[in-house]
Design an enzyme around this catalytic site. Structure first.
Site, PDB file in Angstrom:
ATOM      1  N   GLY A  96     -11.152   5.373   6.117  1.00  0.00           N
ATOM      2  CA  GLY A  96     -12.016   4.242   6.437  1.00  0.00           C
ATOM      3  C   GLY A  96     -11.562   2.902   5.897  1.00  0.00           C
ATOM      4  O   GLY A  96     -12.276   1.914   5.986  1.00  0.00           O
TER       5      GLY A  96
ATOM      6  N   SER B  74      13.600  11.179 -28.509  1.00  0.00           N
ATOM      7  CA  SER B  74      12.337  11.238 -27.788  1.00  0.00           C
ATOM      8  C   SER B  74      12.020   9.823 -27.328  1.00  0.00           C
ATOM      9  O   SER B  74      11.881   8.910 -28.153  1.00  0.00           O
ATOM     10  CB  SER B  74      11.238  11.769 -28.714  1.00  0.00           C
ATOM     11  OG  SER B  74      10.038  11.821 -28.004  1.00  0.00           O
TER      12      SER B  74
ATOM     13  N   LYS C   9      -1.136  10.340  10.181  1.00  0.00           N
ATOM     14  CA  LYS C   9      -1.791  10.651  11.443  1.00  0.00           C
ATOM     15  C   LYS C   9      -0.752  10.803  12.565  1.00  0.00           C
ATOM     16  O   LYS C   9      -0.794  11.757  13.341  1.00  0.00           O
ATOM     17  CB  LYS C   9      -2.793   9.541  11.782  1.00  0.00           C
ATOM     18  CG  LYS C   9      -3.621   9.817  13.024  1.00  0.00           C
ATOM     19  CD  LYS C   9      -4.454   8.609  13.406  1.00  0.00           C
ATOM     20  CE  LYS C   9      -5.647   8.415  12.508  1.00  0.00           C
ATOM     21  NZ  LYS C   9      -6.896   8.909  13.071  1.00  0.00           N
TER      22      LYS C   9
ATOM     23  N   MET D  23      -8.790   1.091   6.700  1.00  0.00           N
ATOM     24  CA  MET D  23      -8.175   0.162   7.647  1.00  0.00           C
ATOM     25  C   MET D  23      -8.899   0.257   8.983  1.00  0.00           C
ATOM     26  O   MET D  23      -9.893   0.946   9.104  1.00  0.00           O
ATOM     27  CB  MET D  23      -6.695   0.451   7.768  1.00  0.00           C
ATOM     28  CG  MET D  23      -5.972   0.074   6.503  1.00  0.00           C
ATOM     29  SD  MET D  23      -4.271   0.583   6.533  1.00  0.00           S
ATOM     30  CE  MET D  23      -4.413   2.315   6.637  1.00  0.00           C
TER      31      MET D  23
ATOM     32  N   ARG E 294      -4.654  16.570   9.412  1.00  0.00           N
ATOM     33  CA  ARG E 294      -3.984  16.122   8.190  1.00  0.00           C
ATOM     34  C   ARG E 294      -4.435  17.016   7.063  1.00  0.00           C
ATOM     35  O   ARG E 294      -5.455  17.707   7.181  1.00  0.00           O
ATOM     36  CB  ARG E 294      -4.325  14.657   7.887  1.00  0.00           C
ATOM     37  CG  ARG E 294      -5.787  14.441   7.630  1.00  0.00           C
ATOM     38  CD  ARG E 294      -6.061  12.973   7.332  1.00  0.00           C
ATOM     39  NE  ARG E 294      -7.486  12.761   7.181  1.00  0.00           N
ATOM     40  CZ  ARG E 294      -8.070  11.575   7.252  1.00  0.00           C
ATOM     41  NH1 ARG E 294      -7.371  10.499   7.496  1.00  0.00           N
ATOM     42  NH2 ARG E 294      -9.360  11.459   7.078  1.00  0.00           N
TER      43      ARG E 294
ATOM     44  N   TYR F 152      12.247  17.880 -21.758  1.00  0.00           N
ATOM     45  CA  TYR F 152      10.807  18.139 -21.749  1.00  0.00           C
ATOM     46  C   TYR F 152      10.026  16.829 -21.672  1.00  0.00           C
ATOM     47  O   TYR F 152      10.578  15.750 -21.906  1.00  0.00           O
ATOM     48  CB  TYR F 152      10.385  18.921 -23.007  1.00  0.00           C
ATOM     49  CG  TYR F 152      10.522  18.123 -24.279  1.00  0.00           C
ATOM     50  CD1 TYR F 152       9.498  17.284 -24.715  1.00  0.00           C
ATOM     51  CD2 TYR F 152      11.703  18.166 -25.029  1.00  0.00           C
ATOM     52  CE1 TYR F 152       9.643  16.519 -25.853  1.00  0.00           C
ATOM     53  CE2 TYR F 152      11.845  17.413 -26.171  1.00  0.00           C
ATOM     54  CZ  TYR F 152      10.812  16.580 -26.572  1.00  0.00           C
ATOM     55  OH  TYR F 152      10.941  15.811 -27.688  1.00  0.00           O
TER      56      TYR F 152
ATOM     57  N   CYS G  80       7.725  11.063 -25.033  1.00  0.00           N
ATOM     58  CA  CYS G  80       6.421  11.310 -25.637  1.00  0.00           C
ATOM     59  C   CYS G  80       5.459  10.141 -25.433  1.00  0.00           C
ATOM     60  O   CYS G  80       4.376  10.118 -25.992  1.00  0.00           O
ATOM     61  CB  CYS G  80       6.549  11.652 -27.113  1.00  0.00           C
ATOM     62  SG  CYS G  80       7.227  10.306 -28.089  1.00  0.00           S
TER      63      CYS G  80
ATOM     64  N   ARG H 282      -5.366   2.780  16.421  1.00  0.00           N
ATOM     65  CA  ARG H 282      -5.806   3.170  15.083  1.00  0.00           C
ATOM     66  C   ARG H 282      -4.696   3.024  14.062  1.00  0.00           C
ATOM     67  O   ARG H 282      -3.533   3.230  14.377  1.00  0.00           O
ATOM     68  CB  ARG H 282      -6.169   4.664  15.060  1.00  0.00           C
ATOM     69  CG  ARG H 282      -7.387   5.042  15.817  1.00  0.00           C
ATOM     70  CD  ARG H 282      -7.383   6.558  15.947  1.00  0.00           C
ATOM     71  NE  ARG H 282      -8.385   6.998  16.867  1.00  0.00           N
ATOM     72  CZ  ARG H 282      -9.569   7.483  16.491  1.00  0.00           C
ATOM     73  NH1 ARG H 282      -9.855   7.591  15.218  1.00  0.00           N
ATOM     74  NH2 ARG H 282     -10.451   7.863  17.376  1.00  0.00           N
TER      75      ARG H 282
ATOM     76  N   HIS I  81     -18.556   8.553   4.802  1.00  0.00           N
ATOM     77  CA  HIS I  81     -17.659   7.763   3.963  1.00  0.00           C
ATOM     78  C   HIS I  81     -17.881   8.042   2.483  1.00  0.00           C
ATOM     79  O   HIS I  81     -16.939   8.275   1.723  1.00  0.00           O
ATOM     80  CB  HIS I  81     -17.877   6.275   4.273  1.00  0.00           C
ATOM     81  CG  HIS I  81     -17.082   5.364   3.406  1.00  0.00           C
ATOM     82  ND1 HIS I  81     -17.590   4.831   2.249  1.00  0.00           N
ATOM     83  CD2 HIS I  81     -15.799   4.947   3.499  1.00  0.00           C
ATOM     84  CE1 HIS I  81     -16.648   4.095   1.675  1.00  0.00           C
ATOM     85  NE2 HIS I  81     -15.557   4.149   2.416  1.00  0.00           N
TER      86      HIS I  81
END
Ligand code: PEP
Ligand code: MG
Length: 910
Positions: A103, A783, A25, A105, A338, A871, A851, A94, A456
């Site tokens: 919602g 792996s 924010k 906090m 945001r 990978y 893996c 805030r 909410h």
């Protein structure tokens, strides 16, 4: 802690790159202020100040002074003074963390109000109703958020006042009554806290800042972070901002809007506006507001201006924005921007549209899609024929898409409890509150009777990827009787706790009964039940993934044990099989008795005979998998689990097996006893089995190369690679490799087929990583089996840890996240890096992958990218997640090593 640290930033200091320090924010407010948008001025306290406060329990040195200085600059800029009745400045305080936590906090509005200021404001505005309404809201919020006097106590007084006056709506309560209410609220505070309500604005301010800091650790915020894998160590920033008032008459109001529809992705402003109200009324879903488009009718000029700002912000951020604004007497103020949470369908539509509209480049659009959204995209939907058979009960707002059916519950705790007993529950509430999130998480879907698409319930459900129908006003919910009624065609339909209800969050429909589901559209295309050109969403997803493939440096393979899984994986875009677990092939009805006979054999000959019986089955599976992955590497792991897993454990099962395979029960019982292990995870498994029963691995290797030879003769191009599990000592690998290479050669010679024999190992125990230089001299590939490596590095047995203490470790913050889900960078990750480096030093051609289940988890994929692996390998449905996460990692942090041939994965559908 650094002395002299800058804890406080004015709104025009900082930018969107400073989210970590200023919160999402705060960074957004800085950007908007600097872009010249009308943002009420203010300052923000950093997340680091919050962390310091939470660690020490006091403000870090310098913070108080910096806040006072910032307040002075704020006063100067806006020309109002804090606590000055002749020209008062009121502020909002805030929270604002790095990641949005809707919602979760706390917020305090109208701070700076006291008796004198109120009187001054009455003189200035000539609007005592407005002033005392603002004051009573402030007392309620401050008492609730800062001092722990629950807001319901105040609401009760308010209700009582309305009863006395004989009215039902808040707006019908007049100025005099509101003034009385302020006195009653203060008296309640005094009774509860034993001190008068603080009149000194600075005291109010410092206490409120502390309270917002503390709210980082309130149970619902902790729970939200746990579910969303947000580190507890981030802390929240605090934004202190001049109040503007949406409740100053009908030329005022407040709203929230997305620059595009977050449910469908359509290019349209999507949100809500509430005339003559303060922001909390909308966000809390207490009053049902009007759709944003209607603001054009009531405040046309403001609407046009807002549309322009919305477009400007979207272009600036190159992403959908979630905006909050207030109109004070015809003047528009922007309060927040945001990046907007969105559904999976919306995310892919938006990403492709942003590129087509020239707002973003592909690499920027790729960053707007959360890889987890694939899970939602593959979620089942209602079977349309079945849906038609169920009566429509009512329709609400289609707040979060997807189909859900379950038995109705009305309380969050009940949802958690009954989900265990009933399996599927549907949480029905008038509206949800942050305290309900554990119940929302346990439920299949959420249905509310009040609130709209930004209530909410809607926001949180979208975040969780759960279906939600909100604001279904036809539902008359009675919490006491645990039921709701709907009037339909003049009849009253009663639904009690435990009855089945189905909701379609895509359409907003609510049905009586339990409607079965079918695979999603994308799944239908992938599985060949629908043609790609019939599905718009499929085409968009496929475009995004093609962009991802152009960027990513990591290869993506799949863990697949059957030809069907291998085929599916290939369609999802896998570039090979990174792990084929052969033990699963021994389970089928025809196979397990043969394997059991092998285990129960008393001589090597007997054992070999049983294995020879099994070989054709294994061979057939390998052929299927190698064929599905034709031209791509298929890593086949030799038997890994301890043998006792294949034998019956109860007396009854032992008797049954004995009857079936004709071996005396006593011999089976004896074998079960002999194979019993104190700690099977560390026991006789993996290559240890291969060394003591070499004939098992020999049979498997024969099956692999017979399969490959058969395919080769059919003109295909199989690429099998043999993987030896659980090596920790180089000699284990040496001995097995020598023996098995010979077996493979024999097969290839006999069949007259030429094929390279590629053998490698898994790295699953710390010793293997530490001695990787030795091991790599005998391995073509490594792996990392990070499931076992996590167990053996932590010394945790996964089943015991997850069942017994891991949850508490996370609640008590001993661990940030479950290391079996998100790879532990500090420990396991170090071993992965070290093993990779040492291995490659000794063998520059070594190919390195992972893996374990981490291979399909975005944060862990980013780690694998950084660790320079070749990978990742994961379950087939997570292949697209890994492709996208790998591309994002490369875009954020480019590296040199690229996967070998980006377009080798021919046959990919997605
Ligand atoms: C691993 O240990 O990470 C692995 C992939 O092997 P398995 O899960 O089969 O033990
Ligand atoms: Mg393992």
């Amino acid at each position: 802690m650094t002395t002299g640290e800058k804890w406080v930033y004015m709104f025009d200091e900082g930018n969107k790159e400073m989210r970590d320090l200023l919160g999402g924010k705060g960074a957004g407010l800085a950007e908007m202020t600097r872009a010249g948008l009308p943002v009420p001025y203010g300052f923000k306290v950093t997340t680091r100040a919050c962390i310091e406060y939470l660690e020490t329990g006091t403000f870090p040195p310098g913070l108080r002074e910096q806040i006072l200085e910032a307040l002075r600059r704020l006063e100067e800029r806006v020309g109002k003074r804090f606590g000055d009745p002749t020209n008062p400045l009121l502020v909002s305080v805030r929270s604002g963390a790095r990641a949005s936590m809707p919602g979760m906090m706390d917020t305090v509005l109208n701070l700076g109000m006291n008796d004198e200021v109120a009187e001054g404001m009455v003189r200035l505005t000539n609007n005592p109703r407005f002033v005392y309404d603002a004051y009573r809201r402030f007392i309620m919020m401050f008492s609730d958020v800062v001092m722990g006097v629950h807001r319901e106590r105040f609401e009760e007084l308010f209700q009582e006042k309305k009863r006395e006056l004989g009215v039902t709506q808040d707006v019908e309560v007049d100025a005099k009554s509101l003034k009385e209410l302020v006195e009653e609220f203060k008296a309640l505070y005094q009774r509860e806290k034993g001190e008068p309500f603080p009149q000194e604005p600075l005291v109010q301010l410092f206490r409120a800042v502390e309270a917002v800091f503390r709210s980082w650790n309130n149970p619902r915020a902790v729970e939200y972070r746990r579910q969303n894998k947000i580190p507890h160590s981030w802390g929240t920033a605090v934004n202190v901002q001049m109040m503007v008032f949406g409740n100053m008459g009908n030329d005022s109001g407040t709203g929230v809007a997305f620059t595009r529809n977050p449910a469908t992705g359509a290019k349209e402003l999507y949100g809500e506006f509430l005339q003559n109200a303060q922001g909390e009324d909308v966000v809390a879903g207490i009053r049902t507001p009007m759709p944003i488009a209607r603001m054009r009718e009531v405040l046309p000029e403001v609407y046009e201006q807002f549309v322009r700002f919305a477009e400007q912000l979207e272009r600036h951020y190159k992403d959908v924005q979630d905006l909050e604004f207030t109109v004070e007497r015809g003047r528009l103020y922007m309060l927040q921007t945001r990046s907007g949470k969105r559904t999976a369908v919306a995310a892919f539509r938006i990403a492709t549209d942003l590129v087509d509209e020239g707002i973003a480049e592909p690499h920027e659009a790729l960053l707007t899609v959360d890889p987890h959204l694939f899970e939602q995209l593959l979620h089942p939907q209602f079977d349309l024929q079945e849906k038609a058979k169920h009566p429509l009960l009512a329709t609400g707002v289609n707040a979060s898409p997807g189909a859900a059916a379950g038995r109705v519950v009305f309380e969050a705790d009940d949802a958690v409890k009954m989900a265990q007993e009933w399996g599927r529950v549907l949480l029905v509430r008038r509206q949800t509150e942050p305290d309900d999130i554990h119940g929302m998480a346990a439920a299949q879907g959420i249905l509310t009777s009040i609130g709209g698409a930004t209530s909410h319930a809607a926001v949180v459900a979208r975040g969780m990827g759960k279906p939600c129908v909100a604001g279904c006003g036809a539902l008359q919910i009675d919490y006491e009787k645990q039921q709701f009624t709907v009037e339909k065609d003049g009849k009253l339909i009663l639904v009690r706790r435990g009855d089945y209800v189905s909701i379609d969050g895509t359409t907003g429909e609510v049905f009586l009964g339990d409607i079965p589901t079918v695979p999603s559209e994308v799944m239908q295309v992938v599985t060949g039940r629908m043609r790609p050109e019939e599905s718009e969403i499929f085409q968009r997803v496929s475009r995004v993934l093609q962009w991802a493939d152009e960027y990513r440096a990591l290869g993506v393979r799949a863990n697949a044990d059957t030809p069907r899984d291998a085929m599916l994986a290939r369609r999802f875009g896998a570039e090979g099989v990174g792990l084929c677990r052969t033990e699963h092939m021994f389970f089928g009805e025809e196979r397990i008795p043969k394997f059991q006979r092998m285990i129960l054999a008393e001589t090597r000959e007997e054992r070999e005979a049983a294995l020879a019986d099994l070989q054709p089955f294994q061979q057939q599976d390998f052929e299927g998998i190698l064929e599905a992955m034709d031209g791509l590497p298929v890593i086949i792991r030799l038997l890994d689990p301890p043998l006792h897993e294949f034998l019956p454990q109860t007396e009854e099962d032992i008797q049954n097996l004995s009857a079936k395979i004709g071996i005396p029960a006593e011999r089976i019982r004896e074998k079960v006893r002999a194979l019993h292990e104190v700690n099977p995870m560390l026991g006789h498994r993996g290559c240890r089995l291969g060394i003591t029963y070499p004939e098992i691995y020999r049979m498997q290797v024969r099956a692999i190369y017979e399969a490959a030879a058969a395919l080769k003769k059919r003109g295909l191009n199989p690429v099998p690679e043999v993987m030896i599990p659980l090596v920790g000592i180089v000699q284990e690998l040496e001995v097995l490799k020598e023996d098995l290479t010979q077996v493979a050669q024999e097969v290839l010679q006999r069949e007259g087929v030429d094929l390279p024999i590629i053998m490698g190992t898994m790295i699953e125990v710390p010793r293997a990583a530490l001695t990787a230089d030795e091991i790599a001299q005998h391995a073509a590939f490594f792996s990392f089996g990070t499931n076992d490596l996590t167990q053996t590095t932590f010394g945790f047995s996964r089943d015991d840890a997850e069942g017994k203490f891991l949850d508490e470790y996370i609640t008590k913050r001993i661990l940030e996240t479950n290391p079996f889900e998100v790879l532990d960078r500090r420990g396991v990750g170090e071993l992965v890096k070290l093993g990779t480096q040492r291995g490659r030093q000794a063998n520059p051609n070594l190919e390195v992958g992972i893996c374990g289940e981490h291979g399909g988890e975005p944060l862990s994929v980013a780690f694998c990218h950084e660790a320079d692996l070749d990978y990742v390998s994961c379950s087939p449905p997570r292949v697209p997640i890994a492709r996208l996460a790998a591309a994002q990692a490369q875009i954020r942090q480019p590296r040199q090593r690229r996967r070998k041939s980006p377009h080798e994965a021919k046959g990919g559908l997605l």
